[in-house]
Scaffold this active site. Structure first.
Site: not given
Ligand code: DGL
Length: 281
Positions: A69, A195
């Protein structure tokens, strides 16, 4: 067993690449779907939720956890590594997704910050959550290693919510076209999907971007980096039998429906504490 953590289902994109690169490793994934998305939360909330997720994985036996993440890696990783990990889980390790991406973007190894050479140059896009962009982590680390590279940050508010909410192709394309249409793409050669949810909709980014803009694949970059790390730290990479268990703080049925629609219809999330009988091995 290696732990993989994300706010929701985005980390599955990283997990998929990790399993392909390391087929003998056992993996335990924890998606904090009950609290997703993290992208608009306060730093304190992100740190505390990330500690809870990492604890769940380490309590289940993972000595190495990957924060799959960008938001958690950008906001919480350093705090956890410096102030928390050693006192709570001595000897364990947490790695993020930002370090390997910065190395891939700049062409400069992490340890060689501060202009030992000038790294890549040109203009590239960074598409990420509001929180990752606001943290400035990518911009700062890239600037140290490749000062002639212009990183153009673009927050994509609402996209993680739309993905986690199971939005259809048209609303997803509408959102993505909207973000891209606000950018000056002159001289841009590449885009970073910063992301882990965004590779789930990479085709829609591909359609929205000019053909000559290449997309950095974070899952592949992270998988290569972890394979390399395990060669250097074999104690964390004892081979298993390639098992996979998926945990969620949310409603497993709803999470399965959305995750299966994007990735693999055998994915089977469970609540923590349930016996690990997963159909996803
Ligand atoms: N997959 C997360 C990232 O890489 C998402 C974060 C979120 O929950 O906004 O930032």
């Amino acid at each position: 067993m290696i732990g993989v953590f994300d706010s929701g289902s985005g980390g599955l994109t990283i997990l998929k690449a990790l399993r392909e690169a390391l087929p003998n490793q056992d993996f335990l994934y924890y998606g904090d779907h009950a609290n997703a998305p993290y992208g608009h939360r306060s730093n304190e909330q992100i740190v505390s939720l990330t500690k809870a997720g990492v604890s769940a994985l380490m309590d289940a036996g993972c000595e190495l956890v990957i924060l799959a993440c960008n938001t958690a890696a950008a906001v919480a990783l350093r705090t956890l590594q410096q102030n928390w990990l050693e006192s709570h889980y001595p000897g364990n390790r947490i790695l993020g997704v930002l370090v390997p991406m910065v190395e891939a973007i700049t062409g400069v190894p992490w340890q060689q910050e501060r202009h030992t050479h000038l790294g890549q140059q040109g203009r590239i896009l960074l598409l990420a959550t509001q929180k990752t962009i606001a943290s400035g982590a990518y911009s700062e680390e890239v600037a140290k290693r490749a000062p002639r590279l212009e990183l153009i940050p673009k927050a994509c508010p609402g996209l993680v919510d739309a993905i986690e909410g199971g939005a259809g192709p048209n609303p997803l394309s509408g959102l993505i076209n909207g973000y891209i249409s606000e950018l000056d793409l002159n001289g841009v050669s590449a885009a970073v999907l910063g992301c882990t949810h965004f590779p789930l909709v990479e085709d829609r980014f591909r359609d929205a971007l000019p053909d000559d803009v290449t997309i950095f694949s974070q899952p592949d970059v992270v998988a290569r980096s972890l394979s390399d790390y395990l060669k250097r730290h074999p104690a964390f990479g004892a081979p298993g039998s390639g098992t996979l268990h998926l945990l969620t703080s949310g409603d497993p049925e709803a999470v399965n429906m959305v995750s299966r629609s994007f990735l693999d219809d055998r994915l089977n999330f469970e609540k923590p504490g349930h016996s690990h009988v997963s159909g996803s091995d």
